[in-house]
Design a protein around this motif. Structure first.
Motif, short mmCIF file in Angstrom:
data_model
loop_
_atom_site.label_atom_id
_atom_site.label_comp_id
_atom_site.label_asym_id
_atom_site.label_seq_id
_atom_site.Cartn_x
_atom_site.Cartn_y
_atom_site.Cartn_z
N TYR A 236 0.94 -1.15 0.17
CA TYR A 236 0.07 0.00 -0.23
C TYR A 236 1.03 1.23 -0.05
O TYR A 236 1.72 1.44 0.58
N VAL A 237 0.48 2.26 -0.98
CA VAL A 237 1.42 3.47 -0.86
C VAL A 237 0.44 4.67 -0.37
O VAL A 237 0.95 5.24 0.82
N MET A 238 -0.78 4.96 -0.91
CA MET A 238 -1.36 5.96 -0.55
C MET A 238 -2.99 5.90 -1.01
O MET A 238 -3.36 5.07 -1.75
N THR A 239 -3.71 6.74 -0.48
CA THR A 239 -5.19 7.05 -1.02
C THR A 239 -5.45 8.32 -1.70
O THR A 239 -5.10 9.19 -1.00
N VAL A 240 -6.29 8.48 -2.72
CA VAL A 240 -6.67 9.62 -3.31
C VAL A 240 -8.14 9.62 -3.29
O VAL A 240 -8.66 8.75 -3.46
N THR A 241 -8.63 10.58 -3.22
CA THR A 241 -10.07 10.85 -2.96
C THR A 241 -10.63 11.99 -3.63
O THR A 241 -9.99 13.21 -3.67
N ALA A 242 -11.68 12.13 -4.39
CA ALA A 242 -12.49 12.92 -5.29
C ALA A 242 -14.05 12.87 -4.85
O ALA A 242 -14.39 11.70 -4.18
N ILE A 243 -14.67 13.89 -4.88
CA ILE A 243 -16.06 13.94 -4.47
C ILE A 243 -16.68 14.54 -5.70
O ILE A 243 -16.11 15.19 -6.72
N ASP A 244 -18.08 14.15 -5.86
CA ASP A 244 -18.82 14.67 -6.85
C ASP A 244 -20.39 15.36 -6.35
O ASP A 244 -20.85 14.58 -5.36
N ALA A 245 -20.84 16.33 -6.55
CA ALA A 245 -21.80 17.12 -6.29
C ALA A 245 -22.96 16.44 -6.65
O ALA A 245 -24.15 16.71 -6.12
N ASP A 246 -23.09 15.73 -7.61
CA ASP A 246 -24.25 15.05 -8.19
C ASP A 246 -24.66 13.91 -7.14
O ASP A 246 -24.08 13.48 -6.19
N ASP A 247 -25.69 13.33 -7.41
CA ASP A 247 -26.24 12.37 -6.46
C ASP A 247 -25.44 11.19 -6.32
O ASP A 247 -25.30 10.42 -7.53
N PRO A 248 -24.90 10.88 -5.26
CA PRO A 248 -23.89 10.01 -4.85
C PRO A 248 -24.72 8.43 -5.10
O PRO A 248 -23.91 7.42 -5.38
N ASN A 249 -25.98 8.45 -4.94
CA ASN A 249 -26.65 7.02 -5.06
C ASN A 249 -27.01 6.75 -6.67
O ASN A 249 -27.57 5.72 -6.87
N ALA A 250 -26.83 7.93 -7.41
CA ALA A 250 -27.06 7.63 -9.03
C ALA A 250 -25.71 7.62 -9.61
O ALA A 250 -24.95 7.93 -9.24
N LEU A 251 -25.85 7.17 -10.94
CA LEU A 251 -24.70 7.11 -11.72
C LEU A 251 -24.11 8.40 -11.82
O LEU A 251 -22.74 8.43 -11.96
N ASN A 252 -24.71 9.49 -11.90
CA ASN A 252 -24.16 10.67 -11.79
C ASN A 252 -23.00 11.23 -10.92
O ASN A 252 -21.95 11.70 -11.02
N GLY A 253 -23.16 10.39 -9.84
CA GLY A 253 -22.25 10.60 -8.60
C GLY A 253 -21.33 9.69 -8.29
O GLY A 253 -20.63 9.49 -7.37
#
Length: 857
Positions: A236-253
């Motif tokens: 293991y090296v590291m973890t990168v994280t991104a977020i999306d303002a669209d609905d996380p329960n839908a494909l858009n998020g």
């Protein structure tokens, strides 16, 4: 262009209570809600590829699946169609209220649930866009007014939803943003023209359908991570994280991650991989070597729509991975043999400089070298210190080296790191080297052996006697040098040394009793110098232990003593002082000489032991005075030595305790006649000087008083600086009126003195109080009466000054009430006194009675 719209798909089955999950085969273009409502998620031109898609249904409990094909066709919009379409808008009817039946309220059973209204965000209009029509079945009989309340209508944000108060048509006025508000809760009301409520309010829920209008955003644009070199795949090296303002329960998020590029691409272009859902970065290939690649830069991409490259929105970030160092490279010497040299007898000298190379990261425990000597130095004369900056090994000498013993050393040294090597790595032969050290011969100090040298010799040895030979050795065996000797310290100046052969000869008689001899030992220091370059020298001490001979006669101790005039008590304890030591000292023999005859007549001596004797008065009475008693003392030497010592004995009158009571005790303590005369002369001279000083002070005081009388009161300078040590300048200083030295009251009467300018030390001008005159023959009883009478006269005298006025006490003159000092004279002379009564005071006053009384002289 197709128009965003909705259709409803229903799967019928025998059991209507089944929970069915819907899914579209084209989720980028069409979506299906849980209630089966199908809608387009974006605007696109309708073509053959968009004309068909499938809808999947699956029972959540039995996992049974169904599917249905949906075909889309473009239908031209005609005016009548638009009118028809506007007439076919969904209508929401208020539920029927309870009615009275037989006097009781009765509600009609009705399974009536208003489904939520789904409205896509970012709609392009036209606005206002009609949504539903709200109607009450009472509008047939009554004229009703419709309204909606809640956030988005009459509450902030206001004006988003409006309703036609007559037709009940509910419309939206502008595009919606799901990321701001995802759901609206409104309440519809129906009232008559008088404002009376005719229907219970109904709840209307408007769901804003999410559109993929937001790209993923990484929390950091640059991510930093580390990985040890040589890590195995899967680390293991590291973890990168991104977020999306669209609905996380839908494909858009729903985001997916992937690595777009790796720089550098060695040793493999795919050294790392990323978990597409969690963003965890791990190693996927072996070969991480910090010495080759210290840092990797990865471009990470996050895409929504579950990573769909066609419809998903993407964003990128940078991951910087630093390869950390491990000790996988041992230190290696730059040469197999190092050379150095060192002068003999020197320490803390750098002999050689050992250099190594280490590929690990500098100034880390994996790079810092530690040196050790593994051979060639059995006595531990060398040490190696590490230079913290260069990592070199500094070979130093910690113990002196003798050239005459060792001319060369061959050391075996090894280099290691502060931390152990990584597993599987061994030290190569280059981690060991040899150091050849050459010792340089230098001129060393000559040294005496033994030092100090001790010899035994009897005292009294005559001058010119050879005592011993005290020579030094030269440690430089390989240098031909000559040594010369000189005397460095000889406190009593008894010895001399031959400068060539070191023979020591006496030049005076050796005396053990000399103050330069301590504990029978006499110390003399000599210097040995060679003729090397540079010349060197060394010191040696000769200790002469002097054996005692009987060359000192004993003396009486103490030399002065006291005793009483009578035989009892009159014992005097004496001992002997002999500068020799045993056996030339005690025990001692004490005796009195035969002459003069009065010695043995008046005194007797008794030997108490070998060191003490007792001197006693033999006669019954010996007149007080100082007597010199000779005593013969003989020691125990072989042959013995005798001496006549004088003991000065003060015979004095004693009290009952045997203590002397004479007033001239100090004189009797041993002062001779000459000393007494000298003391008396000094006392007489001192008295004469004191008397002359007193006379001079009185004469000076009179002259000062005479000069003060000549000074005008206004020019009184007693508060100024006066010079008393100046002498006159001859006749010019003698021009003054001598009459001023007369009595003040005869020179200038008080009557002609101006008032207010009288000197403070003159006689007062006011009337003198009349004090009573003391009788010429006072007796002890009239002193108190005299004082009381004087006090009464002073209190009743109006001319006496008040208590707070200046009183003159230092003036005496004519008419002074002070009596003459002649009254202090004795009424009778000493010769008329009868001193015969002193005979009654005891034997101590008998001498005074004889001197002053009528007895015999």
């Amino acid at each position: 262009m197709s128009k965003l719209g909705t259709i409803e798909v229903k799967f019928s089955n025998c059991n209507g209570k089944r929970k069915v999950q819907y899914e579209s085969s084209e989720p980028a273009d069409f979506k299906v809600d849980e209630d089966g409502m199908v809608y387009a998620v974006r605007s696109f031109p309708l073509s053959s590829e968009h004309a068909k898609f499938l809808i999947y249904a699956q029972d959540k409990e039995t996992q049974e699946k169904w599917q249905v094909a949906v075909k889309l066709s473009l239908k031209p919009t005609l005016p009548e169609d638009s009118l028809k379409e506007s007439q076919e808008i969904e209508e929401i009817v208020f539920p029927r209220q309870s009615t009275k039946h037989n006097g009781h309220l009765q509600r009609q059973k009705r399974d009536w649930v208003i489904p939520p209204i789904n409205l896509p965000e970012n709609s392009r209009g036209p606005f206002p866009q009609e949504l539903v029509r709200i109607r009450s079945d009472r509008d047939k009989n009554l004229s009703l007014r419709y309204s909606v309340t809640g956030p988005g209508a009459d509450q902030p944000p206001t004006g988003i939803f409006i309703i036609n108060p007559i037709s009940g048509q509910l419309s939206v006025t502008k595009p919606l943003d799901r990321e701001l508000i995802a759901r609206f809760h409104l309440r519809a009301h129906a009232v008559d023209i008088n404002g009376n409520q005719v229907e219970n309010p109904i709840d209307i829920v408007i769901n804003v359908i999410d559109m993929n209008d937001n790209r993923p955003e990484f929390l950091h644009q640059v991510w930093n991570g580390t990985v040890p070199e040589g890590s195995k795949p899967g680390t293991y090296v590291m973890t990168v994280t991104a977020i999306d303002a669209d609905d996380p329960n839908a494909l858009n998020g729903m985001l997916r991650y992937r690595i777009l590029s790796q720089a550098p691409s060695t040793p493999s272009p795919n050294m790392f991989t990323i978990n597409n859902e969690t963003g965890d970065i791990i190693t996927v290939a072996a070969g991480l070597d910090r010495e080759k690649v210290q840092q990797y830069t990865l471009i990470i991409q996050a895409t929504d729509m579950e990573g769909n490259p066609t419809y998903g929105l993407s964003n990128t970030a940078t991951a910087v991975i630093t390869v950390t160092d491990v000790n996988d490279n041992p230190p290696e010497f730059t040469a197999m043999t190092f050379y150095g040299e060192v002068p003999e007898n020197r320490i803390d000298v750098i002999v050689a400089n050992l250099t190594v190379t280490d590929k690990d990261q500098p100034h880390t425990p994996a790079w810092n070298a530690a040196y050790r000597i593994s051979g060639g130095d059995p006595t531990g004369r060398f040490a190696i210190q590490t230079d913290p900056n260069s990592n070199d090994g500094l070979v130093t000498v910690v113990k002196p080296i003798d050239f005459e013993t060792n001319r060369m050393f061959v050391l075996t040294v090894a280099a290691e790191n502060q931390v152990p090597l990584a597993k599987g790595i061994q030290h190569p032969p280059q981690s060991t080297a040899t150091v050849s050290v050459t010792v340089i011969d230098v001129n060393e100090n000559p040294y005496f052996a033994p030092n100090p040298k001790i010899i035994r010799q009897e005292e009294g040895l005559h001058a010119g006697t050879m005592l011993t030979t005290f020579t030094a050795q030269d440690p430089d065996r390989y240098m031909q040098q000559n040594i010369r000797y000189t005397k460095l310290s000889d406190p009593a100046n008894w010895l001399k040394i031959d400068p060539v052969n070191g023979q020591i000869t006496t030049i005076a008689v050796l005396d053990r009793e000399s103050p330069n001899v301590k504990n029978n030992i006499y110390n003399a220091t000599f210097l040995a110098s060679d003729n090397g370059i540079p010349p060197m020298s060394g010191t040696g001490t000769l200790q002469i232990y002097l054996l005692d001979i009987n060359d000192n006669a004993p003396q009486v101790l103490p030399q002065e003593a006291e005793t009483c005039e009578t035989p009892d008590p009159n014992s005097i304890n004496i001992t002997a002082l002999d500068y020799d030591i045993d056996p030339n000292a005690g025990p001692f023999a004490f005796d009195l000489p035969l002459s003069p005859l009065n010695i043995k007549k008046n005194w007797t001596i008794t030997r108490l032991n070998g060191d003490f004797a007792q001197l006693n008065l033999k006669i019954k009475f010996l007149e007080a005075g100082i007597y010199e008693v000779p005593i013969i003392i003989t020691d125990s030497g072989n042959p013995p030595k005798s001496n006549i010592s004088i003991l000065r004995v003060k015979v004095c009158q004693c009290d009952s305790n045997g203590d002397c009571t004479d007033v001239d005790r100090i004189v009797g303590a041993g002062l001779g006649t000459g000393a007494i005369i000298a003391i008396l002369l000094c006392i007489i001279i001192l008295l004469i000087l004191v008397l002359m000083f007193v006379v001079w002070m009185k004469r000076r005081d009179k002259e000062r008083q005479a000069k003060q009388l000549l000074i005008d009161p206004e020019d009184d300078v007693r508060d100024n600086i006066l010079k008393y040590d100046e002498e006159g300048g001859g006749e010019e200083d003698q021009d003054y009126d001598l009459s001023q030295l007369q009595q003040p009251d005869t020179v200038e009467p008080d009557a002609i003195k101006p008032v207010g300018i009288r000197r403070l030390d003159e006689r007062p001008i006011h009337a003198e109080p009349q004090y009573p005159v003391r009788s010429a023959a006072p007796h002890p009883g009239d002193i108190g009466d005299f004082i009381n009478e004087g006090l009464k006269a002073a209190d009743n005298d109006p001319t006496a000054p008040p208590y707070d006025s200046l009183l003159v006490f230092d003036y005496e003159g004519s008419g002074s009430t002070a009596g003459s000092l002649s009254s202090l004279n004795s009424s009778s002379s000493g010769g008329e006194q009868d001193y015969d009564y002193l005979n009654d005071w005891g034997p101590r006053f008998k001498k005074l009675a004889d001197m002053y009384g009528g007895g015999d002289d």
